[in-house]
Design an enzyme around this catalytic site. Structure first.
Site, PDB file in Angstrom:
ATOM      1  CG  ASP A 204      -0.298   1.604  -7.376  1.00  0.00           C
ATOM      2  OD1 ASP A 204       0.871   2.383  -7.411  1.00  0.00           O
ATOM      3  OD2 ASP A 204      -0.759   1.699  -6.336  1.00  0.00           O
ATOM      4  CD  GLU A 267       4.520  -0.025  -7.679  1.00  0.00           C
ATOM      5  OE1 GLU A 267       5.407   0.664  -6.991  1.00  0.00           O
ATOM      6  OE2 GLU A 267       3.725  -0.185  -7.490  1.00  0.00           O
TER       7      GLU A 267
HETATM    8  C1  GLC Z   1       2.800   2.348  -5.592  1.00  0.00           C
HETATM    9  C2  GLC Z   1       3.166   4.049  -6.108  1.00  0.00           C
HETATM   10  C3  GLC Z   1       3.249   4.685  -4.670  1.00  0.00           C
HETATM   11  C4  GLC Z   1       2.145   4.777  -3.906  1.00  0.00           C
HETATM   12  C5  GLC Z   1       1.408   3.287  -3.709  1.00  0.00           C
HETATM   13  C6  GLC Z   1       0.130   3.077  -3.230  1.00  0.00           C
HETATM   14  O1  GLC Z   1       3.678   1.737  -5.003  1.00  0.00           O
HETATM   15  O2  GLC Z   1       4.197   3.861  -6.845  1.00  0.00           O
HETATM   16  O3  GLC Z   1       3.476   6.270  -5.233  1.00  0.00           O
HETATM   17  O4  GLC Z   1       2.177   5.423  -2.913  1.00  0.00           O
HETATM   18  O5  GLC Z   1       1.640   2.425  -4.871  1.00  0.00           O
HETATM   19  O6  GLC Z   1      -0.635   3.594  -4.144  1.00  0.00           O
END
Ligand code: GLC
Length: 535
Positions: A204, A267
């Site tokens: 994440d 991500e």
């Molecule tokens: C990422 C996740 C999202 C979340 C954020 C904070 O972007 O995909 O859903 O709210 O991180 O953890």
């Protein structure tokens, strides 16, 4: 040369993202759970995907629906128990699939015991595990950094007289990744799951993990417009994507490399040139920094072709490509491009080079569901109510059948289900040979059996104001021509090249399948074809 490559599982498959809360409820509390997912594995196997990525399933106060973790090595009771998890993992493996977990290293829940300790006193040993700072000289937050979910990124702690930093909710304090103890503890958490046999992680907000050591103010974003999220008022040049984050990424990768064939996905929402850096200069970073180009590129052939070329051109040697068409944070593809184009979009995703990630429900064309204001759950939507930023619409329960609550649950679901569910559901589409679901399945099968479509070269043929076409080939082996009409009008793909004659292998209009093509190919509006070229 490509012919001899023997791809690893993650180089040769299709990742399917499940948002566990919305997939299948097994105990009728209106919330999806692990046992529910187990009961749907047969379906995923039938669809032909080979890896499942689960959004977080760990104990959490659910302020951000699992992205606020209070214990990294257990399962939240909403989703089940560790025994359920072990069953899920072994069932996935038995069916020849892989399981990827979500790892959220940037922040914990404010209810995590580490944070409770950290905030208990300034001299607590865990104080430095989070990011604490004194007020600015004139009072107020230490600097101007903003939270992605609205407002300041700093929260005042009365008890210890300092601010802590949270890039997201105030209930999601950021960990201090400059602290070696934090690093080692988090790496051991990875090992805990890897020892169990988990096949990899989606990490994440990887680009958020390290912040400027001097905590300098972020500059104003000159491109800000009122309808944008408040976070975009500043350019987060000091609060994200710091050079030192790569050391952390490389260390994390080394932990995965202690185990055979595990995958690390990052991500990362950054411009392509910056994204590529996360592969690592020696391919020692993330195996797959998520490529989100298709989530935002305007649905216009020339722009899509340019995005593909930009990505292909920027990939470092040995960097493995990947494509994402949807996720739990972004509008669904069917809503974005319209249901007429949903099949064309499927064809695009599954004929590009690299590994595709498919978001649950997109295979049946689930749409963003309007959620009445008094039912909004997502904190991003609640915190900026006038900006229509809630992510609930793309997180609604999976539509399995025409029965009560779409077969998702026998109780009222946590989020309302699309009212179209009696007409649009898995059962119905399974039975319809020409459905979007069956198209996905056919494309997945073809791709899995044809290395040219997976690892073969990508060669653009043409992009004009209506369509995009490209070839995927492995020299001396198979060659495919893909023509996608992104417009609603008929399209005439003209070529005099003899080498482009062949047979339509898959068409969004199935009655054209099997047709021999030579010279001009006439396509209906919203039609796409995959043609197996004669050698
Ligand atoms: C990422 C996740 C999202 C979340 C954020 C904070 O972007 O995909 O859903 O709210 O991180 O953890």
């Amino acid at each position: 040369m490509l012919k001899n490559i023997n791809p690893l599982w993650w180089q040769n498959g299709i990742i399917y993202q499940i948002y566990p809360r919305s997939y299948q409820d097994s105990n009728n509390d209106g919330l999806g759970d692990l046992q529910g997912i187990i009961s749907r594995l047969e379906y995923l196997h039938w669809l032909g995907i080979n890896a499942i990525w689960l959004s977080p399933i760990y104990p959490s106060p659910m302020k951000d629906f699992g992205y606020d973790i209070s214990n990294y090595t257990d399962i939240d009771p909403v989703f089940g128990t560790m025994a359920n998890f072990d069953l899920l993992l072994s069932a996935v493996h038995r069916m020849g699939m892989k399981l990827i977990l979500d790892f959220v290293p940037n922040h914990t829940s404010d209810q995590h015991p580490w944070f409770l300790e950290s905030r208990s006193s300034r001299d607590n040993p865990k104080r430095d595990w989070y990011i604490w700072n004194d007020p600015a000289p004139g009072g107020g937050p230490p600097n101007n950094w903003l939270s992605v979910f609205g407002g300041s990124g700093w929260e005042w702690d009365e008890h210890t007289g300092q601010y802590y930093y949270h890039g997201f909710l105030k209930e999601q304090p950021d960990l201090n990744w400059r602290n070696p103890e934090v690093q080692e503890t988090m790496f051991n958490i990875l090992r805990f799951w890897l020892d169990k046999g988990v096949d990899g992680f989606r990490v994440d907000v990887m680009w958020h993990m390290i912040k400027d050591a001097q905590f300098r103010d972020n500059p104003i974003n000159p491109g800000y417009r009122a309808e944008m999220p408040t976070y975009d008022q500043l350019l987060p040049v000091y609060s994200t994507d710091q050079p030192e984050v790569l050391d952390i990424v490389f260390k994390m990768r080394r932990v995965l490399d202690e185990y055979p064939e595990r995958v690390m996905i990052g991500e990362i929402y950054l411009p392509i040139q910056r994204l590529m850096i996360y592969y690592g200069d020696k391919n020692n970073g993330a195996h797959l920094p998520f490529n989100f180009l298709l989530l935002s590129v305007p649905w216009e052939p020339v722009k899509i072709a340019a995005a593909i070329a930009e990505y292909e051109g920027a990939l470092p040697p040995g960097g493995w490509p990947n494509w994402v068409m949807g996720n739990h944070d972004r509008p669904r593809i069917s809503t974005r491009v319209g249901s007429g184009q949903a099949k064309v979009a499927a064809m695009l995703l599954l004929t590009l080079r690299g590994i595709p990630t498919l978001y649950y429900g997109d295979e049946i064309g689930m749409r963003d569901v309007p959620i009445p204001f008094d039912e909004v759950q997502d904190p991003q939507g609640l915190n900026m109510p006038d900006k229509n930023l809630s992510r609930d619409p793309c997180r609604t329960p999976m539509q399995w059948n025409a029965e009560m609550n779409a077969g998702f649950s026998e109780s009222k679901p946590w989020l309302r289900i699309d009212k179209n569910y009696t007409l649009n559901n898995v059962d119905r589409q399974k039975a319809d040979h020409y459905s979007l679901l069956n198209l996905y399945r056919k494309l997945i099968r073809l791709r899995t059996g044809e290395p040219a479509l997976n690892i073969g070269r990508y060669i653009q043929v043409c992009a004009d104001d209506q369509a995009i076409s490209y070839i995927r080939e492995i020299e001396g082996s198979s060659r495919f021509l893909v023509v996608l009409n992104l417009s609603h009008r008929p399209y005439y793909f003209k070529t005099t090249q003899k080498t482009l004659s062949g047979r339509i292998e898959i068409s969004t209009l199935p009655e054209m399948e099997g047709m021999i093509t030579q010279g001009t190919i006439e396509l209906d509006g919203d039609q796409g074809v995959v043609i197996r070229l004669d050698q």
